[in-house]
Design an enzyme around this catalytic site. Structure first.
Site, PDB file in Angstrom:
ATOM      1  N   HIS A  25      48.645  53.356  62.396  1.00 33.42           N
ATOM      2  CA  HIS A  25      49.812  54.234  62.082  1.00 33.42           C
ATOM      3  C   HIS A  25      49.732  55.435  61.580  1.00 33.42           C
ATOM      4  CE1 HIS A  25      53.807  54.663  60.259  1.00 33.42           C
ATOM      5  NE2 HIS A  25      54.371  54.449  61.275  1.00 33.42           N
ATOM      6  N   GLU A  52      49.248  55.614  66.660  1.00 32.56           N
ATOM      7  CA  GLU A  52      50.770  56.273  66.935  1.00 32.56           C
ATOM      8  C   GLU A  52      50.592  57.583  66.113  1.00 32.56           C
ATOM      9  OE1 GLU A  52      54.873  56.363  64.614  1.00 32.56           O
ATOM     10  OE2 GLU A  52      52.662  56.620  63.843  1.00 32.56           O
ATOM     11  N   ASP A  54      53.381  61.250  65.385  1.00 27.10           N
ATOM     12  CA  ASP A  54      54.740  61.801  65.075  1.00 27.10           C
ATOM     13  C   ASP A  54      54.730  63.160  65.651  1.00 27.10           C
ATOM     14  OD1 ASP A  54      55.971  59.602  63.444  1.00 27.10           O
ATOM     15  OD2 ASP A  54      54.304  60.217  62.363  1.00 27.10           O
ATOM     16  N   HIS A  67      54.521  64.240  60.449  1.00 25.21           N
ATOM     17  CA  HIS A  67      55.645  63.158  60.418  1.00 25.21           C
ATOM     18  C   HIS A  67      56.974  63.881  59.895  1.00 25.21           C
ATOM     19  CE1 HIS A  67      58.231  60.175  58.485  1.00 25.21           C
ATOM     20  NE2 HIS A  67      57.565  59.342  59.359  1.00 25.21           N
ATOM     21  N   GLU A 119      55.736  59.223  68.694  1.00 26.04           N
ATOM     22  CA  GLU A 119      57.151  59.304  68.450  1.00 26.04           C
ATOM     23  C   GLU A 119      57.856  60.626  68.315  1.00 26.04           C
ATOM     24  OE1 GLU A 119      58.003  57.372  64.379  1.00 26.04           O
ATOM     25  OE2 GLU A 119      60.192  58.174  64.549  1.00 26.04           O
TER      26      GLU A 119
HETATM   27  O1  G3P Z   1      56.184  53.417  64.788  1.00 25.16           O
HETATM   28  C1  G3P Z   1      57.630  53.505  64.050  1.00 25.16           C
HETATM   29  C2  G3P Z   1      57.481  53.986  62.970  1.00 25.16           C
HETATM   30  O2  G3P Z   1      56.254  55.057  62.791  1.00 25.16           O
HETATM   31  C3  G3P Z   1      58.579  54.650  62.598  1.00 25.16           C
HETATM   32  O3  G3P Z   1      58.564  55.126  61.102  1.00 25.16           O
HETATM   33  O4  G3P Z   1      58.941  56.891  59.476  1.00 25.16           O
HETATM   34  O5  G3P Z   1      56.789  55.814  59.796  1.00 25.16           O
HETATM   35  O6  G3P Z   1      57.788  57.447  61.558  1.00 25.16           O
HETATM   36  P1  G3P Z   1      58.005  56.342  60.568  1.00 25.16           P
HETATM   37 CA    CA Z   2      56.037  57.142  63.471  1.00 21.22          CA
END
Ligand code: G3P
Ligand code: CA
Length: 249
Positions: A25, A52, A54, A67, A119
């Site tokens: 993440h 993952e 953003d 993010h 994301e």
């Molecule tokens: O993968 C979903 C998760 O990343 C959502 O929350 O705020 O960490 O982007 P956030």
């Molecule tokens: Ca995310």
């Protein structure tokens, strides 16, 4: 599992092995600044199946990997990400000398190695045209089959599926809905990405029976790991892949 696999192949292989996929993440933010190439590289080296990230749209229409909607927390800049050009963002320090990556740079790093979950940060400030730019980038890069696109903004996921029905897409949610499959269908999504604590075995079974993949975030400690082992989603995203990865399956 590393190699030139599609997201679908990764998912099917893991299901056949009764194994949950490990996702880094924001890369491996336990050891590197989040959402930087150093962080993603480390996650790959630790054996993650996926990473993952953003993404935001810059004023000149490029896809930047960061993010927050504002720059203060993770860089030495200030103000809104979306009020800067890519060149301005590239001047900033994203921690330990790392730069804010362009999505194409991350694609080059992950291509044929690990899956990429992107994301789109469409809340609270929306980026009109982000889905179109993202789809064009994925097609140019030949990466459609190696990614999933997810968002808390379910309307944007439905829009993405209208623009590009072949792109694997998911809704993110942090509630226990009465009708999770209905939510999935309303967005035309393929994947349901849940906060780990709001998934339960019945919900997971319902989503899987409807043909969806199920992911959870962010599993960083013993309690979340314990509950995730009860729920058994397809993929598990953690900020601590080095610690959680060896204990996951
Ligand atoms: O993968 C979903 C998760 O990343 C959502 O929350 O705020 O960490 O982007 P956030
Ligand atoms: Ca995310």
């Amino acid at each position: 599992m590393q190699g030139p696999y599609t997201m679908r192949q990764r998912l099917e292989a893991a299901r056949a092995e009764e194994r949950m996929l490990l996702g880094g993440h924001r890369g491996n933010p336990a050891d590197h600044p989040e959402n930087t190439l150093a962080s993603f590289r480390s996650a790959i080296e630790l054996g993650c199946d996926m990473v993952e990230c953003d993404v935001h749209l810059t004023t000149d229409g490029e896809l930047a990997v960061i993010h927050d909607h504002t720059l203060e927390r993770t860089t030495n800049g200030s103000g809104l990400v979306g009020a800067h050009t890519l060149a301005e963002l590239r001047e900033l320090d994203a921690g330990q000398g790392e730069r804010i990556p362009l999505l194409e740079e991350l694609i080059e790093l992950v291509r044929d190695r690990v899956g990429l979950v992107i994301e789109t940060k469409q809340n609270p400030i929306p980026y009109p045209g982000l889905e179109e730019k993202l789809v064009a980038t994925l097609r140019e890069q030949g990466m459609v089959e190696q990614v999933s696109v997810i968002s808390f903004h379910h309307l944007c996921i439905r829009h993405l599926k209208e623009v590009a029905p072949d792109v694997d897409a998911g809704i993110i949610d942090a509630s226990r809905p009465i009708d999770p499959v209905g939510m999935l269908r309303a967005a035309r999504a393929d994947l349901y990405s849940s906060y780990f604590g709001t998934l339960d075995p019945a919900m997971r079974a319902e989503l899987r029976a409807a043909g969806a993949a199920v992911g959870v975030w962010t599993v960083d400690d013993d309690l979340s790991l314990l509950w995730t082992r009860v729920c058994r989603p397809d993929s598990v995203f953690t900020n601590r892949p080095g610690e959680i990865g060896p204990k996951l399956n």
